[in-house]
Write a protein that holds these residues in place. Structure first.
Motif, PDB file in Angstrom:
ATOM      1  N   HIS A 296     -38.114   3.459 159.636  1.00 11.72           N
ATOM      2  CA  HIS A 296     -38.582   2.130 159.226  1.00 11.72           C
ATOM      3  C   HIS A 296     -39.690   1.698 160.206  1.00 11.72           C
ATOM      4  O   HIS A 296     -39.437   1.524 161.391  1.00 11.72           O
ATOM      5  CB  HIS A 296     -37.427   1.123 159.259  1.00 11.72           C
ATOM      6  CG  HIS A 296     -36.308   1.477 158.323  1.00 11.72           C
ATOM      7  ND1 HIS A 296     -36.372   1.239 156.959  1.00 11.72           N
ATOM      8  CD2 HIS A 296     -35.108   2.076 158.560  1.00 11.72           C
ATOM      9  CE1 HIS A 296     -35.248   1.661 156.390  1.00 11.72           C
ATOM     10  NE2 HIS A 296     -34.455   2.170 157.337  1.00 11.72           N
TER      11      HIS A 296
ATOM     12  N   TRP B 240     -44.435   2.556 163.504  1.00 10.84           N
ATOM     13  CA  TRP B 240     -44.392   1.246 164.164  1.00 10.84           C
ATOM     14  C   TRP B 240     -45.428   1.218 165.271  1.00 10.84           C
ATOM     15  O   TRP B 240     -45.514   2.134 166.103  1.00 10.84           O
ATOM     16  CB  TRP B 240     -42.995   1.008 164.752  1.00 10.84           C
ATOM     17  CG  TRP B 240     -42.874  -0.308 165.486  1.00 10.84           C
ATOM     18  CD1 TRP B 240     -42.535  -1.497 164.977  1.00 10.84           C
ATOM     19  CD2 TRP B 240     -43.077  -0.510 166.888  1.00 10.84           C
ATOM     20  NE1 TRP B 240     -42.510  -2.467 165.939  1.00 10.84           N
ATOM     21  CE2 TRP B 240     -42.851  -1.877 167.146  1.00 10.84           C
ATOM     22  CE3 TRP B 240     -43.440   0.324 167.954  1.00 10.84           C
ATOM     23  CZ2 TRP B 240     -42.960  -2.446 168.410  1.00 10.84           C
ATOM     24  CZ3 TRP B 240     -43.573  -0.236 169.211  1.00 10.84           C
ATOM     25  CH2 TRP B 240     -43.327  -1.616 169.437  1.00 10.84           C
TER      26      TRP B 240
ATOM     27  N   VAL C 110     -39.425  -1.845 162.275  1.00  6.46           N
ATOM     28  CA  VAL C 110     -38.334  -2.065 163.218  1.00  6.46           C
ATOM     29  C   VAL C 110     -38.732  -1.494 164.572  1.00  6.46           C
ATOM     30  O   VAL C 110     -39.301  -0.393 164.651  1.00  6.46           O
ATOM     31  CB  VAL C 110     -37.020  -1.419 162.715  1.00  6.46           C
ATOM     32  CG1 VAL C 110     -35.893  -1.624 163.741  1.00  6.46           C
ATOM     33  CG2 VAL C 110     -36.620  -1.996 161.372  1.00  6.46           C
ATOM     34  N   ARG C 111     -38.407  -2.247 165.609  1.00  7.86           N
ATOM     35  CA  ARG C 111     -38.727  -1.799 166.979  1.00  7.86           C
ATOM     36  C   ARG C 111     -38.033  -0.465 167.251  1.00  7.86           C
ATOM     37  O   ARG C 111     -36.818  -0.334 167.067  1.00  7.86           O
ATOM     38  CB  ARG C 111     -38.269  -2.864 167.969  1.00  7.86           C
ATOM     39  CG  ARG C 111     -38.687  -2.617 169.408  1.00  7.86           C
ATOM     40  CD  ARG C 111     -38.432  -3.868 170.235  1.00  7.86           C
ATOM     41  NE  ARG C 111     -37.031  -4.275 170.177  1.00  7.86           N
ATOM     42  CZ  ARG C 111     -36.092  -3.916 171.069  1.00  7.86           C
ATOM     43  NH1 ARG C 111     -36.439  -3.151 172.093  1.00  7.86           N
ATOM     44  NH2 ARG C 111     -34.853  -4.340 170.943  1.00  7.86           N
TER      45      ARG C 111
END
Length: 500
Positions: free
Chosen positions: A36, A105, A39-40
């Motif tokens: 994802h 990310w 998300v961090r």
């Protein structure tokens, strides 16, 4: 045989390339299967993402002083680790790969004083992923940031512009930002600014709203302006125009161009001040020395216009026949010696008006105008004074001698001859002659009065013109000294500050 070997090698390479492409597709599918990008990337909820931020400066594009905005060309370098993007390089035969920006990310690193909505090019390039989870994202950008400009010593000023980077959404316990020293190896020199250094400073700030720390990394661009362009196009022309203003005090008053010259210089300085004001920020906190210098120059030129009017007033004041007061003569006699103006000694003594005794000038007094007592030195007199003395002395000589002799002779003849007819005729003729002589003497008296008035008027004009000449020299020296002092003060203050 050779053809068979070549074909075999081709088949092996084709299978290897196919196998590598297959491994890359398999790796990408496996890595991003449950990934994802919003998300961090932490494998432990208490872990902190460590982000290293660097800046490679390419060029200083522009520094807009009125708007206080700096525009630079730079490369942004970010390093962090994503624990969800790790693989065995020996298994896939791939140690790194490059993916689109929107697949991974990326830390929300923001330029706090950014003029634009976001960093240009942030989403246009691709980050690189290494097998150990290391992420490398380099992208070029044009940074437009606010920069507080101090133009006090313009054009010898130094500016420090801060580029402050940090995470906007995450605090220091979730995303810790550290800095990398700025890279200047590919910097292109600017035509206007000299880059001194780019130090990096990391700070941790605690805001009143939140107990968590917020780290940021700041790069300080220390620049020094190259002043040659402004010296040649602003400072030196202003000095030359101020020097031209000095010529107004040397120009003769009779030319009629003294005031127009000073006004022309004043308008030229006003234009220069407008040019400088366009490059300065509209702030009242700091006023540039060059603006103060131009203002001082305009004030001096304005005063020179006033001084020129005073000089012209003195120069033409003698045409009304008004004599210079005694106290002014004494003051200007001292000033003439101080400013090295030579005037005739006659102009420095107390003015005298003709008295009745002075009108009774004898032939001996007339000779005294031409020779000094006890010396043979000849004193030159103006032409109108010599003519006036001639009529003055001749009139009184005729008045004292001829008229008395004619009257006495006619009366004595009339008394001796006892009043006979012939004697009466001679007495009448003598009376006619005496009357004619009186008319001539009256004409001579009028001529003498006219010449005396002209002489007094000429002396008055000379006196006031000498005063105007002295004042012109005084104003010239004053203007030159103040102009030189202000120019030297401006250059020395700016140069000494530049050395510091």
């Amino acid at each position: 045989m050779n053809l068979k070997a070549f074909g075999l090698i081709f088949i092996i390479l084709s299978r290897f390339e196919f196998s590598e492409a297959s491994n890359l597709s398999t790796l990408v599918d496996n890595l991003f299967q449950n990934y994802h990008n919003d998300v961090r990337p932490v494998c432990d909820s208490e872990s902190t993402v460590q982000v290293r931020l660097g800046l490679a400066l390419r060029q200083i594009v522009d520094l807009n002083e009125p708007k206080q905005i700096i525009e630079i060309n730079a490369w942004i370098r970010m390093r962090w680790n994503d624990c969800h993007l790790r693989w065995n390089a020996s298994l896939y035969g791939i140690d790194h790969l490059v993916v689109p920006y929107n697949k991974v990310w990326v830390p929300d690193i923001t330029l706090y004083d950014n003029v634009d909505s976001q960093l240009l090019g942030l989403k246009d390039y691709r980050p690189a992923i290494y097998s150990d989870g290391s992420m490398v994202y380099n992208f070029p950008t044009i940074i437009s940031s606010l920069c507080k400009v101090d133009v006090t010593y313009f054009p010898f000023d130094q500016q420090i512009c801060r580029l402050q980077f940090g995470s906007w959404a995450h605090h220091g316990l979730e995303l810790n930002v550290t800095g990398i020293e700025a890279d200047l190896s590919a910097f292109v020199d600017s035509v206007e600014w000299e880059l001194i250094s780019v130090p990096m400073i990391r700070k941790v700030i605690y805001y009143k709203c939140c107990p968590e720390p917020y780290p940021d990394v700041s790069f300080y661009l220390k620049m020094r302006r190259k002043p040659l362009f402004y010296l040649m196009n602003l400072v030196f022309p202003c000095m030359l125009i101020s020097t031209v203003a000095c010529l107004g005090f040397i120009l003769p008053p009779d030319s009629g161009e003294k005031v127009s010259l000073e006004i022309t210089v004043l308008l030229s300085l006003a234009v220069f001040l407008m040019v400088v004001s366009e490059t300065m920020p509209p702030s009242s906190e700091t006023f540039p020395y060059i603006g103060a210098y131009f203002t001082c120059a305009m004030l001096l030129v304005s005063m020179s216009c006033l001084m020129t009017v005073v000089v012209l007033n003195l120069h033409f004041k003698g045409g009304h026949g008004k004599r210079v007061p005694l106290y002014l003569r004494r003051i200007f006699a001292v000033l003439a010696k101080m400013v090295f103006v030579k005037v005739r000694e006659k102009e420095l003594v107390e003015p005298t008006s003709p008295s009745p005794k002075e009108r009774r000038v004898t032939h001996h007094d007339n000779l005294a105008y031409e020779h000094t007592n006890g010396n043979n030195t000849t004193v030159d007199k103006p032409k109108h004074e010599k003519i006036g003395n001639f009529f003055h002395n001749g009139f009184h000589h005729l008045h004292d001698c001829s008229l008395t002799e004619i009257t006495t002779n006619s009366d004595s003849r009339a008394t001796e001859d006892g009043g006979s007819g012939e004697q009466f005729v001679e007495s009448s003729a003598a009376s006619e002659i005496a009357k004619a002589v009186k008319q001539q003497l009256s004409i001579l008296r009028n001529i003498e009065n006219i010449l005396t008035k002209k002489r007094i008027l000429a002396e008055s004009v000379d006196e006031w013109q000498n005063m105007a000449q002295i004042m012109d020299r005084v104003f010239l020296i004053f203007f030159a000294l103040v102009s030189f002092t202000s120019s030297l003060t401006f250059l020395m203050n700016s140069y000494l500050h530049d050395d510091e």
